[in-house]
Design a protein around this motif. Sequence first.
Motif, PDB file in Angstrom:
ATOM      1  N   GLU A 124       0.833  -1.201   0.000  1.00 55.52           N
ATOM      2  CA  GLU A 124       0.000   0.000   0.000  1.00 55.52           C
ATOM      3  C   GLU A 124       0.867   1.250   0.000  1.00 55.52           C
ATOM      4  OE1 GLU A 124      -3.202   0.312   2.794  1.00 55.52           O
ATOM      5  OE2 GLU A 124      -3.377  -1.868   2.908  1.00 55.52           O
ATOM      6  N   ALA A 125       0.346   2.280  -0.597  1.00 59.16           N
ATOM      7  CA  ALA A 125       1.065   3.559  -0.630  1.00 59.16           C
ATOM      8  C   ALA A 125       1.021   4.207   0.749  1.00 59.16           C
ATOM      9  CB  ALA A 125       0.434   4.480  -1.664  1.00 59.16           C
ATOM     10  N   ILE A 126       2.109   4.835   1.140  1.00 61.67           N
ATOM     11  CA  ILE A 126       2.162   5.571   2.395  1.00 61.67           C
ATOM     12  C   ILE A 126       2.666   6.979   2.105  1.00 61.67           C
ATOM     13  CG2 ILE A 126       2.573   3.515   3.813  1.00 61.67           C
ATOM     14  CD1 ILE A 126       5.535   4.452   3.958  1.00 61.67           C
ATOM     15  N   GLU A 127       2.346   7.888   2.997  1.00 59.65           N
ATOM     16  CA  GLU A 127       2.848   9.246   2.855  1.00 59.65           C
ATOM     17  C   GLU A 127       4.281   9.294   3.381  1.00 59.65           C
ATOM     18  OE1 GLU A 127       2.055  13.783   4.423  1.00 59.65           O
ATOM     19  OE2 GLU A 127       0.528  12.257   4.759  1.00 59.65           O
ATOM     20  N   VAL A 128       5.166   9.819   2.552  1.00 54.98           N
ATOM     21  CA  VAL A 128       6.564   9.962   2.951  1.00 54.98           C
ATOM     22  C   VAL A 128       6.836  11.449   3.154  1.00 54.98           C
ATOM     23  CG1 VAL A 128       8.958   9.612   2.260  1.00 54.98           C
ATOM     24  CG2 VAL A 128       7.235   7.890   1.679  1.00 54.98           C
ATOM     25  N   ASN A 129       7.148  11.800   4.383  1.00 53.87           N
ATOM     26  CA  ASN A 129       7.416  13.197   4.712  1.00 53.87           C
ATOM     27  C   ASN A 129       8.718  13.286   5.499  1.00 53.87           C
ATOM     28  OD1 ASN A 129       6.758  12.331   7.304  1.00 53.87           O
ATOM     29  ND2 ASN A 129       4.618  12.960   7.095  1.00 53.87           N
ATOM     30  N   ASP A 130       9.049  14.465   5.963  1.00 51.02           N
ATOM     31  CA  ASP A 130      10.308  14.663   6.696  1.00 51.02           C
ATOM     32  C   ASP A 130      10.377  13.801   7.955  1.00 51.02           C
ATOM     33  OD1 ASP A 130      11.222  16.475   4.839  1.00 51.02           O
ATOM     34  OD2 ASP A 130      10.540  18.229   5.962  1.00 51.02           O
ATOM     35  N   GLN A 131       9.272  13.668   8.648  1.00 50.39           N
ATOM     36  CA  GLN A 131       9.238  12.865   9.868  1.00 50.39           C
ATOM     37  C   GLN A 131       9.516  11.392   9.534  1.00 50.39           C
ATOM     38  OE1 GLN A 131       5.506  13.001  11.935  1.00 50.39           O
ATOM     39  NE2 GLN A 131       6.226  11.727  13.628  1.00 50.39           N
ATOM     40  N   TRP A 132       8.948  10.899   8.456  1.00 52.49           N
ATOM     41  CA  TRP A 132       9.167   9.515   8.036  1.00 52.49           C
ATOM     42  C   TRP A 132      10.645   9.287   7.744  1.00 52.49           C
ATOM     43  CZ3 TRP A 132      11.019   6.967   3.724  1.00 52.49           C
ATOM     44  CH2 TRP A 132      10.723   5.612   3.630  1.00 52.49           C
ATOM     45  N   TRP A 133      11.263  10.230   6.993  1.00 49.89           N
ATOM     46  CA  TRP A 133      12.686  10.103   6.664  1.00 49.89           C
ATOM     47  C   TRP A 133      13.554  10.152   7.921  1.00 49.89           C
ATOM     48  CZ3 TRP A 133      14.481   7.953   2.599  1.00 49.89           C
ATOM     49  CH2 TRP A 133      13.832   8.073   1.365  1.00 49.89           C
ATOM     50  N   GLN A 134      13.224  11.040   8.830  1.00 44.25           N
ATOM     51  CA  GLN A 134      13.989  11.158  10.069  1.00 44.25           C
ATOM     52  C   GLN A 134      13.941   9.851  10.845  1.00 44.25           C
ATOM     53  OE1 GLN A 134      15.947  13.684  10.930  1.00 44.25           O
ATOM     54  NE2 GLN A 134      16.592  12.553  12.738  1.00 44.25           N
ATOM     55  N   GLN A 135      12.769   9.246  10.901  1.00 43.64           N
ATOM     56  CA  GLN A 135      12.613   7.972  11.598  1.00 43.64           C
ATOM     57  C   GLN A 135      13.448   6.874  10.912  1.00 43.64           C
ATOM     58  OE1 GLN A 135       8.621   6.389  11.619  1.00 43.64           O
ATOM     59  NE2 GLN A 135       8.934   5.505  13.644  1.00 43.64           N
ATOM     60  N   LYS A 136      13.480   6.869   9.593  1.00 49.94           N
ATOM     61  CA  LYS A 136      14.261   5.875   8.859  1.00 49.94           C
ATOM     62  C   LYS A 136      15.758   6.066   9.109  1.00 49.94           C
ATOM     63  CE  LYS A 136      11.173   3.413   6.951  1.00 49.94           C
ATOM     64  NZ  LYS A 136      11.001   2.041   7.407  1.00 49.94           N
ATOM     65  N   HIS A 137      16.188   7.308   9.182  1.00 51.06           N
ATOM     66  CA  HIS A 137      17.605   7.589   9.401  1.00 51.06           C
ATOM     67  C   HIS A 137      18.059   7.204  10.803  1.00 51.06           C
ATOM     68  CE1 HIS A 137      18.674   9.501   5.640  1.00 51.06           C
ATOM     69  NE2 HIS A 137      17.539  10.165   5.665  1.00 51.06           N
ATOM     70  N   THR A 138      17.182   7.277  11.785  1.00 49.44           N
ATOM     71  CA  THR A 138      17.574   6.946  13.143  1.00 49.44           C
ATOM     72  C   THR A 138      17.562   5.441  13.380  1.00 49.44           C
ATOM     73  OG1 THR A 138      15.303   7.276  13.945  1.00 49.44           O
ATOM     74  CG2 THR A 138      16.835   9.143  14.113  1.00 49.44           C
ATOM     75  N   HIS A 139      16.887   4.693  12.518  1.00 49.89           N
ATOM     76  CA  HIS A 139      16.853   3.230  12.660  1.00 49.89           C
ATOM     77  C   HIS A 139      17.841   2.681  11.733  1.00 49.89           C
ATOM     78  CE1 HIS A 139      13.658   3.930  15.273  1.00 49.89           C
ATOM     79  NE2 HIS A 139      12.676   3.349  14.688  1.00 49.89           N
TER      80      HIS A 139
END
Length: 75
Positions: free
Chosen positions: A60-75
């Motif tokens: 499914e499509a999800i919204e990718v925003n700055d918060q999503w990217w920040q979370q990906k970078h910290t994991h």
Amino acid sequence: MSTINISLPESMKAFVEEQVTQGGYGSVSEYLQELITQDKKRQMREYIEKLLIAGLETGEAIEVNDQWWQQKHTH
């Protein structure tokens, strides 16, 4: 550094030498290194694009925003 000897038709040799002169390269070697670097970057972009397309076509499509990217970078 390692060396590689290549054979070129005279017309290609002239073209390479012209590119070295016009492009401000210090040598044919420097020019060829730049071409190889550009090709590696192009291949990486194609690979990333392929992965992105595959990702878009699954799930499914999800919204990718700055918060999503920040979370990906910290994991």
